[in-house]
Design an enzyme around this catalytic site. Structure first.
Site, PDB file in Angstrom:
ATOM      1  N   ALA A   1       0.926  -1.331   0.175  1.00 58.53           N
ATOM      2  CA  ALA A   1       0.566   0.648   0.353  1.00 58.53           C
ATOM      3  C   ALA A   1       1.155   1.171   0.243  1.00 58.53           C
ATOM      4  O   ALA A   1       1.837   1.288   0.524  1.00 58.53           O
ATOM      5  CB  ALA A   1      -0.886   0.344   0.710  1.00 58.53           C
TER       6      ALA A   1
ATOM      7  N   GLY B   1       0.312  -4.869   0.567  1.00 59.54           N
ATOM      8  CA  GLY B   1      -0.469  -5.322  -0.596  1.00 59.54           C
ATOM      9  C   GLY B   1      -0.520  -5.833  -1.813  1.00 59.54           C
ATOM     10  O   GLY B   1      -1.539  -6.390  -2.353  1.00 59.54           O
TER      11      GLY B   1
ATOM     12  N   GLU C   1      -1.547  -9.448  -0.955  1.00 53.32           N
ATOM     13  CA  GLU C   1      -2.241  -9.295  -0.868  1.00 53.32           C
ATOM     14  C   GLU C   1      -2.650  -9.685  -2.658  1.00 53.32           C
ATOM     15  O   GLU C   1      -3.697 -10.757  -2.746  1.00 53.32           O
ATOM     16  CB  GLU C   1      -3.056  -8.627   0.163  1.00 53.32           C
ATOM     17  CG  GLU C   1      -2.514  -8.453   1.652  1.00 53.32           C
ATOM     18  CD  GLU C   1      -2.936  -7.433   1.922  1.00 53.32           C
ATOM     19  OE1 GLU C   1      -2.204  -6.729   2.312  1.00 53.32           O
ATOM     20  OE2 GLU C   1      -3.671  -8.212   3.429  1.00 53.32           O
TER      21      GLU C   1
ATOM     22  N   GLU D   1       3.674  -5.203   6.707  1.00 54.37           N
ATOM     23  CA  GLU D   1       2.257  -4.451   7.939  1.00 54.37           C
ATOM     24  C   GLU D   1       3.062  -4.615   9.426  1.00 54.37           C
ATOM     25  O   GLU D   1       2.384  -3.219  10.517  1.00 54.37           O
ATOM     26  CB  GLU D   1       0.890  -5.158   7.571  1.00 54.37           C
ATOM     27  CG  GLU D   1       0.840  -4.938   6.694  1.00 54.37           C
ATOM     28  CD  GLU D   1       1.251  -5.524   5.484  1.00 54.37           C
ATOM     29  OE1 GLU D   1       1.419  -7.175   5.847  1.00 54.37           O
ATOM     30  OE2 GLU D   1       0.357  -6.281   4.513  1.00 54.37           O
TER      31      GLU D   1
HETATM   32  N1  COA Z   1       4.565   3.430  -0.154  1.00 53.44           N
HETATM   33  C1  COA Z   1       4.747   4.287  -0.340  1.00 53.44           C
HETATM   34  N2  COA Z   1       6.199   4.753  -1.129  1.00 53.44           N
HETATM   35  C2  COA Z   1       7.063   3.426  -1.665  1.00 53.44           C
HETATM   36  C3  COA Z   1       6.808   2.639  -0.625  1.00 53.44           C
HETATM   37  C4  COA Z   1       5.612   2.014   0.069  1.00 53.44           C
HETATM   38  N3  COA Z   1       4.291   1.027   0.393  1.00 53.44           N
HETATM   39  N4  COA Z   1       7.732   0.911  -0.519  1.00 53.44           N
HETATM   40  C5  COA Z   1       8.564   2.053  -1.373  1.00 53.44           C
HETATM   41  N5  COA Z   1       8.200   3.957  -1.461  1.00 53.44           N
HETATM   42  C6  COA Z   1       9.106   4.105  -2.481  1.00 53.44           C
HETATM   43  C7  COA Z   1      10.122   5.133  -1.524  1.00 53.44           C
HETATM   44  O1  COA Z   1       9.378   6.086  -0.492  1.00 53.44           O
HETATM   45  C8  COA Z   1      10.498   5.974  -2.632  1.00 53.44           C
HETATM   46  O2  COA Z   1      10.670   7.262  -3.059  1.00 53.44           O
HETATM   47  P1  COA Z   1      11.424   8.576  -2.921  1.00 53.44           P
HETATM   48  O3  COA Z   1      12.381   8.208  -3.711  1.00 53.44           O
HETATM   49  O4  COA Z   1      10.467   9.693  -3.515  1.00 53.44           O
HETATM   50  O5  COA Z   1      11.888   8.903  -1.166  1.00 53.44           O
HETATM   51  C9  COA Z   1      11.025   4.562  -4.047  1.00 53.44           C
HETATM   52  O6  COA Z   1       9.359   4.087  -3.602  1.00 53.44           O
HETATM   53  C10 COA Z   1      11.680   3.827  -3.328  1.00 53.44           C
HETATM   54  O7  COA Z   1      11.764   3.458  -2.800  1.00 53.44           O
HETATM   55  P2  COA Z   1      13.161   2.878  -1.938  1.00 53.44           P
HETATM   56  O8  COA Z   1      12.870   2.574  -0.781  1.00 53.44           O
HETATM   57  O9  COA Z   1      14.194   4.395  -2.204  1.00 53.44           O
HETATM   58  O10 COA Z   1      13.930   1.534  -2.509  1.00 53.44           O
HETATM   59  P3  COA Z   1      14.810   1.002  -1.573  1.00 53.44           P
HETATM   60  O11 COA Z   1      15.386  -0.084  -2.816  1.00 53.44           O
HETATM   61  O12 COA Z   1      16.239   1.082  -0.669  1.00 53.44           O
HETATM   62  O13 COA Z   1      14.067  -0.313  -0.594  1.00 53.44           O
HETATM   63  C11 COA Z   1      12.013  -1.309  -0.009  1.00 53.44           C
HETATM   64  C12 COA Z   1      12.733  -1.291  -1.396  1.00 53.44           C
HETATM   65  C13 COA Z   1      11.116  -2.485  -0.818  1.00 53.44           C
HETATM   66  C14 COA Z   1      12.822  -2.312   0.620  1.00 53.44           C
HETATM   67  C15 COA Z   1      11.259   0.021   0.685  1.00 53.44           C
HETATM   68  O14 COA Z   1      10.530   0.953  -0.218  1.00 53.44           O
HETATM   69  C16 COA Z   1      10.670  -0.872   1.533  1.00 53.44           C
HETATM   70  O15 COA Z   1      10.676  -0.747   2.160  1.00 53.44           O
HETATM   71  N6  COA Z   1       9.036   0.088   1.601  1.00 53.44           N
HETATM   72  C17 COA Z   1       7.560  -0.063   1.533  1.00 53.44           C
HETATM   73  C18 COA Z   1       7.615  -1.840   1.756  1.00 53.44           C
HETATM   74  C19 COA Z   1       6.388  -2.215   3.231  1.00 53.44           C
HETATM   75  O16 COA Z   1       6.548  -2.032   3.915  1.00 53.44           O
HETATM   76  N7  COA Z   1       5.133  -2.040   2.534  1.00 53.44           N
HETATM   77  C20 COA Z   1       4.055  -2.532   3.215  1.00 53.44           C
HETATM   78  C21 COA Z   1       3.115  -1.091   3.298  1.00 53.44           C
HETATM   79  S1  COA Z   1       1.825  -1.551   4.705  1.00 53.44           S
END
Ligand code: COA
Length: 258
Positions: free
Chosen positions: A65, A109, A112, A132
């Protein structure tokens, strides 16, 4: 026509791509609304027999999400957003086969959404988690239920309680994905599978989906009764006649979805 997704029709196979690569294809409200609209469009299109859902770019399928939308969300607005026609439920109830083509991060999500699909194909680079718990919340798009149905309570508990990421080989071992392929072969292998299924009788495919889904949602006696009814409905189709005739005449059937 759509801003956050793309829709492509390749013969009988439609490919819906979540297209926010700069946000790792995180699911925001617009993705939900547009994807539901696209699914309604595809449902009504008889030329489309199988749907593939994937994420744009090489890094991510869907990173969950859109966390930025959680800020300011109240219990009431959150509940309202997760009404009956959530994207997850619309995919789950889509009458045609749906294949998730998981090409990278498949988180929250995103996982999911993949779980709501019928079959999951993954690249060797795919990573899966229900993270989550790390945000102080729980899966809300069907994860606690569909993941448990698919891989069992103990394995589902471990993923949901730890939020840990697992690799594609582990996901395959757990039964979370059907097949894993090298990244450069994922699309070809997914399309091969999609086209094979697209060649089958459409009404029978729909009835198969309905029958299989009943298995985890009712008891065995109820499921067996419903299967008999759905089996009988298949006998009312022209495609059943075509399938049987083609076998007896030693030729390939041509199914029309009637
Ligand atoms: N929601 C909103 N933005 C997200 C996102 C999410 N779930 N996942 C990634 N992004 C965005 C980041 O904020 C970043 O945006 P920015 O460039 O404007 O700062 C961009 O996507 C790239 O992500 P980044 O974190 O820089 O890449 P990474 O390779 O360092 O890390 C992940 C990748 C997937 C490990 C990390 O992005 C992450 O943990 N995301 C969240 C995952 C999550 O918890 N999802 C469940 C939500 S309930």
């Amino acid at each position: 026509m759509y801003e956050t997704i793309t829709l492509e029709k390749r013969g009988a196979v439609a490919v819906l791509t979540i297209n926010r690569p700069d946000k790792l294809n995180a699911l925001n409200k617009k993705v939900h609304t547009e994807s539901v609209a696209a699914l309604d469009e595809l449902r009504a299109d008889d030329a489309v027999r199988v749907l593939v859902i994937t994420g744009s770019g090489e890094k991510s399928f869907i990173a969950g999400a859109d966390i930025s939308e959680f800020e300011g969300q109240t219990p009431v607005t959150q509940r309202d957003q997760f009404h009956d026609r959530t994207l997850f439920n619309v995919i789950d109830q889509f009458p045609k086969p749906v294949i998730a083509m998981v090409n990278g991060f498949c988180l929250g999500g995103g996982n999911e959404l993949a779980l709501a699909c019928d079959i999951r194909m993954a690249s060797e680079t795919a990573r899966f988690s229900q993270p989550e718990i790390n945000l102080g919340i729980i899966p809300g798009g069907g994860g606690t239920q569909r993941l448990t149905n698919l891989i069992g309570e103990g394995r589902s508990m471990e993923m949901i309680l730890t939020g840990d990421m697992i690799d594609a080989a582990t996901a395959e071992k757990l039964g979370l994905v059907n097949h894993v392929h090298p990244a450069d072969q994922l699309e070809a292998e997914t399309m091969k599978l999609a086209e094979k299924i697209a060649g089958k009788a459409p009404i029978a495919l729909q009835l198969c989906k309905e029958a299989v889904k009943i298995a985890s949602r009712s008891n065995l006696d109820e499921g067996l009764r419903r299967e008999v009814d759905l089996f009988a409905i298949a006998f009312s189709t022209e495609d059943k006649q075509e399938g049987v005739s083609a076998f007896l005449e030693k030729r390939k059937p041509e199914f029309k979805g009637k």
